[in-house]
Design a protein around this motif. Structure first.
Motif, PDB file in Angstrom:
ATOM      1  N   THR A  17       0.876  -1.303  -0.158  1.00  0.00           N
ATOM      2  CA  THR A  17       0.070  -0.020   0.017  1.00  0.00           C
ATOM      3  C   THR A  17       0.918   1.300   0.117  1.00  0.00           C
ATOM      4  OG1 THR A  17      -1.837  -1.140   1.314  1.00  0.00           O
ATOM      5  CG2 THR A  17      -1.935   1.089   1.437  1.00  0.00           C
ATOM      6  N   ALA A  18       2.052   1.347   0.695  1.00  0.00           N
ATOM      7  CA  ALA A  18       2.964   2.369   0.882  1.00  0.00           C
ATOM      8  C   ALA A  18       3.699   2.488  -0.424  1.00  0.00           C
ATOM      9  CB  ALA A  18       3.972   2.429   2.150  1.00  0.00           C
ATOM     10  N   ARG A  19       4.002   1.520  -0.978  1.00  0.00           N
ATOM     11  CA  ARG A  19       4.673   1.645  -2.414  1.00  0.00           C
ATOM     12  C   ARG A  19       3.984   2.131  -3.549  1.00  0.00           C
ATOM     13  NH1 ARG A  19       4.729  -0.986  -6.517  1.00  0.00           N
ATOM     14  NH2 ARG A  19       5.972  -2.404  -7.891  1.00  0.00           N
ATOM     15  N   LEU A  20       2.614   1.590  -3.363  1.00  0.00           N
ATOM     16  CA  LEU A  20       1.610   2.061  -4.534  1.00  0.00           C
ATOM     17  C   LEU A  20       1.317   3.689  -4.262  1.00  0.00           C
ATOM     18  CD1 LEU A  20      -0.683  -0.821  -4.719  1.00  0.00           C
ATOM     19  CD2 LEU A  20       1.077   0.007  -6.425  1.00  0.00           C
ATOM     20  N   ALA A  21       1.285   4.109  -2.879  1.00  0.00           N
ATOM     21  CA  ALA A  21       0.987   5.381  -2.539  1.00  0.00           C
ATOM     22  C   ALA A  21       2.174   6.259  -3.005  1.00  0.00           C
ATOM     23  CB  ALA A  21       0.564   5.499  -1.156  1.00  0.00           C
ATOM     24  N   ALA A  22       3.203   5.832  -2.791  1.00  0.00           N
ATOM     25  CA  ALA A  22       4.562   6.553  -3.169  1.00  0.00           C
ATOM     26  C   ALA A  22       4.446   6.604  -4.550  1.00  0.00           C
ATOM     27  CB  ALA A  22       5.760   5.851  -2.644  1.00  0.00           C
ATOM     28  N   LEU A  23       4.422   5.420  -5.257  1.00  0.00           N
ATOM     29  CA  LEU A  23       4.411   5.771  -6.950  1.00  0.00           C
ATOM     30  C   LEU A  23       3.425   6.676  -7.307  1.00  0.00           C
ATOM     31  CD1 LEU A  23       5.092   2.002  -7.716  1.00  0.00           C
ATOM     32  CD2 LEU A  23       6.676   3.863  -8.281  1.00  0.00           C
ATOM     33  N   ALA A  24       2.302   6.653  -6.945  1.00  0.00           N
ATOM     34  CA  ALA A  24       1.120   7.727  -7.202  1.00  0.00           C
ATOM     35  C   ALA A  24       1.659   9.158  -7.021  1.00  0.00           C
ATOM     36  CB  ALA A  24      -0.244   7.207  -6.589  1.00  0.00           C
ATOM     37  N   TYR A  25       2.153   9.188  -5.707  1.00  0.00           N
ATOM     38  CA  TYR A  25       2.620  10.620  -5.431  1.00  0.00           C
ATOM     39  C   TYR A  25       3.726  11.187  -6.054  1.00  0.00           C
ATOM     40  CZ  TYR A  25       3.484  14.435  -2.196  1.00  0.00           C
ATOM     41  OH  TYR A  25       3.562  15.763  -1.486  1.00  0.00           O
ATOM     42  N   LEU A  26       4.636  10.438  -6.961  1.00  0.00           N
ATOM     43  CA  LEU A  26       5.808  10.638  -7.656  1.00  0.00           C
ATOM     44  C   LEU A  26       5.221  11.018  -8.971  1.00  0.00           C
ATOM     45  CD1 LEU A  26       8.393   7.949  -7.232  1.00  0.00           C
ATOM     46  CD2 LEU A  26       8.560  10.396  -6.853  1.00  0.00           C
ATOM     47  N   ALA A  27       4.188  10.313  -9.312  1.00  0.00           N
ATOM     48  CA  ALA A  27       3.501  10.574 -10.808  1.00  0.00           C
ATOM     49  C   ALA A  27       2.706  11.959 -10.887  1.00  0.00           C
ATOM     50  CB  ALA A  27       2.406   9.471 -11.093  1.00  0.00           C
ATOM     51  N   SER A  28       2.261  12.331  -9.581  1.00  0.00           N
ATOM     52  CA  SER A  28       1.398  13.408  -9.426  1.00  0.00           C
ATOM     53  C   SER A  28       1.995  14.788  -9.131  1.00  0.00           C
ATOM     54  CB  SER A  28       0.088  13.145  -8.166  1.00  0.00           C
ATOM     55  OG  SER A  28       0.761  13.059  -7.163  1.00  0.00           O
ATOM     56  N   HIS A  29       3.475  14.622  -8.942  1.00  0.00           N
ATOM     57  CA  HIS A  29       4.182  15.824  -8.648  1.00  0.00           C
ATOM     58  C   HIS A  29       5.279  15.895  -9.630  1.00  0.00           C
ATOM     59  CE1 HIS A  29       2.084  15.215  -5.024  1.00  0.00           C
ATOM     60  NE2 HIS A  29       2.418  16.599  -4.841  1.00  0.00           N
ATOM     61  N   GLN A  30       6.110  17.020  -9.737  1.00  0.00           N
ATOM     62  CA  GLN A  30       6.856  17.386 -10.703  1.00  0.00           C
ATOM     63  C   GLN A  30       8.108  17.859 -10.212  1.00  0.00           C
ATOM     64  OE1 GLN A  30       3.779  19.277 -10.821  1.00  0.00           O
ATOM     65  NE2 GLN A  30       2.877  17.509 -12.029  1.00  0.00           N
ATOM     66  N   VAL A  31       8.449  18.168  -9.114  1.00  0.00           N
ATOM     67  CA  VAL A  31       9.531  18.987  -8.468  1.00  0.00           C
ATOM     68  C   VAL A  31      10.231  18.172  -7.373  1.00  0.00           C
ATOM     69  CG1 VAL A  31      10.680  21.055  -7.576  1.00  0.00           C
ATOM     70  CG2 VAL A  31       8.821  21.052  -9.615  1.00  0.00           C
ATOM     71  N   TRP A  43      24.268  21.844  -0.153  1.00  0.00           N
ATOM     72  CA  TRP A  43      23.459  22.696  -1.093  1.00  0.00           C
ATOM     73  C   TRP A  43      22.118  21.953  -1.501  1.00  0.00           C
ATOM     74  CZ3 TRP A  43      24.160  27.548  -2.393  1.00  0.00           C
ATOM     75  CH2 TRP A  43      23.539  27.978  -3.684  1.00  0.00           C
ATOM     76  N   ALA A  44      21.168  22.946  -1.748  1.00  0.00           N
ATOM     77  CA  ALA A  44      19.770  22.173  -1.937  1.00  0.00           C
ATOM     78  C   ALA A  44      19.348  23.033  -3.265  1.00  0.00           C
ATOM     79  CB  ALA A  44      19.064  22.527  -0.889  1.00  0.00           C
ATOM     80  N   THR A  45      18.715  22.382  -4.347  1.00  0.00           N
ATOM     81  CA  THR A  45      18.326  22.769  -5.322  1.00  0.00           C
ATOM     82  C   THR A  45      17.081  22.001  -5.838  1.00  0.00           C
ATOM     83  OG1 THR A  45      18.830  23.661  -7.635  1.00  0.00           O
ATOM     84  CG2 THR A  45      19.656  21.538  -7.155  1.00  0.00           C
ATOM     85  N   ALA A  46      16.095  22.926  -6.354  1.00  0.00           N
ATOM     86  CA  ALA A  46      14.924  22.057  -6.847  1.00  0.00           C
ATOM     87  C   ALA A  46      14.872  21.794  -8.619  1.00  0.00           C
ATOM     88  CB  ALA A  46      13.571  23.010  -6.824  1.00  0.00           C
ATOM     89  N   VAL A  47      14.676  20.856  -8.955  1.00  0.00           N
ATOM     90  CA  VAL A  47      14.493  20.013 -10.222  1.00  0.00           C
ATOM     91  C   VAL A  47      13.341  19.619 -10.605  1.00  0.00           C
ATOM     92  CG1 VAL A  47      17.340  20.072 -10.310  1.00  0.00           C
ATOM     93  CG2 VAL A  47      15.731  18.104  -9.836  1.00  0.00           C
ATOM     94  N   PHE A  48      12.895  19.705 -11.959  1.00  0.00           N
ATOM     95  CA  PHE A  48      11.733  19.023 -12.500  1.00  0.00           C
ATOM     96  C   PHE A  48      12.334  17.559 -12.603  1.00  0.00           C
ATOM     97  CE2 PHE A  48      10.153  23.137 -13.308  1.00  0.00           C
ATOM     98  CZ  PHE A  48       8.752  22.914 -13.184  1.00  0.00           C
ATOM     99  N   TYR A  49      11.431  16.501 -12.648  1.00  0.00           N
ATOM    100  CA  TYR A  49      11.821  15.257 -12.748  1.00  0.00           C
ATOM    101  C   TYR A  49      10.790  14.247 -13.681  1.00  0.00           C
ATOM    102  CZ  TYR A  49       8.457  13.913  -9.180  1.00  0.00           C
ATOM    103  OH  TYR A  49       7.361  13.496  -8.452  1.00  0.00           O
ATOM    104  N   ALA A  50      11.233  13.314 -14.096  1.00  0.00           N
ATOM    105  CA  ALA A  50      10.321  12.326 -14.753  1.00  0.00           C
ATOM    106  C   ALA A  50      10.820  11.010 -14.012  1.00  0.00           C
ATOM    107  CB  ALA A  50      10.488  12.269 -16.143  1.00  0.00           C
ATOM    108  N   SER A  51       9.746  10.197 -13.929  1.00  0.00           N
ATOM    109  CA  SER A  51      10.182   8.895 -13.134  1.00  0.00           C
ATOM    110  C   SER A  51       9.560   7.668 -13.752  1.00  0.00           C
ATOM    111  CB  SER A  51       9.246   9.010 -11.722  1.00  0.00           C
ATOM    112  OG  SER A  51       7.866   8.935 -11.814  1.00  0.00           O
TER     113      SER A  51
END
Length: 161
Positions: A17-31, A43-51
């Motif tokens: 359940t946590a694995r599927l929730a994490a994958l869904a979260y990755l798919a619904s976010h971009q940064v 250092w910290a920086t924000a980047v757009f990603y695809a998974s």
């Protein structure tokens, strides 16, 4: 962990359940925000990603501080989250993993994945297209990943990887 007393079968259900929730979260976010370290410190920086599954693909110019830091220490941390207003609403991903710069066919696959995620890039202005042709492509492969979900309780997180 939820169901910590439910026996092995219960933990497996919770883990899936946590694995599927994490994958869904990755798919619904971009940064994602990357946390790196190098000769100049942290250092910290924000980047757009695809998974693809839990592998995260992103691009960056090689001269940037975070890209230089990958050469110094490729094991980094990252976070993916929204700007929540209330603590019980907080969800997100915390992870650590290894960054590699892609070459050859790996770059082509990452570009294809990225263009599928961000179709507007196919019609980007010429200067953006030129910039995209000059960047480096990277993969962040998590070695440890947690899904945070405060709706399950304040500070609740599940180790997914």
């Amino acid at each position: 962990m939820i169901c910590s007393r439910a026996g092995t079968g219960g933990r497996q259900v919770v883990a899936e359940t946590a694995r599927l929730a994490a994958l869904a979260y990755l798919a619904s976010h971009q940064v994602m925000t990357l946390a790196t370290v190098g000769t100049e410190g942290v250092w910290a920086t924000a980047v757009f990603y695809a998974s693809r599954d839990f592998d995260l693909y992103f691009l960056s110019a090689g001269h940037t501080r975070h890209a230089q830091n990958f050469q110094y220490e490729p094991h980094i941390a990252a976070a993916i989250h929204e700007d929540y207003r209330d603590w019980p609403d907080i969800k997100g991903i915390q992870l650590e993993g290894d960054v590699v710069q892609l070459v050859g066919e790996e770059v082509e696959r990452a570009v294809h994945l990225y263009h599928n995620r961000y179709p507007f890039l196919a019609q980007a202005a010429p200067q953006i297209q030129a910039a995209l042709a000059r960047v480096n492509w990277y993969r962040l492969r998590p070695t440890r990943l947690y899904f945070i979900d405060n709706s399950q309780g304040l500070g609740h997180r599940e180790e997914v990887l």
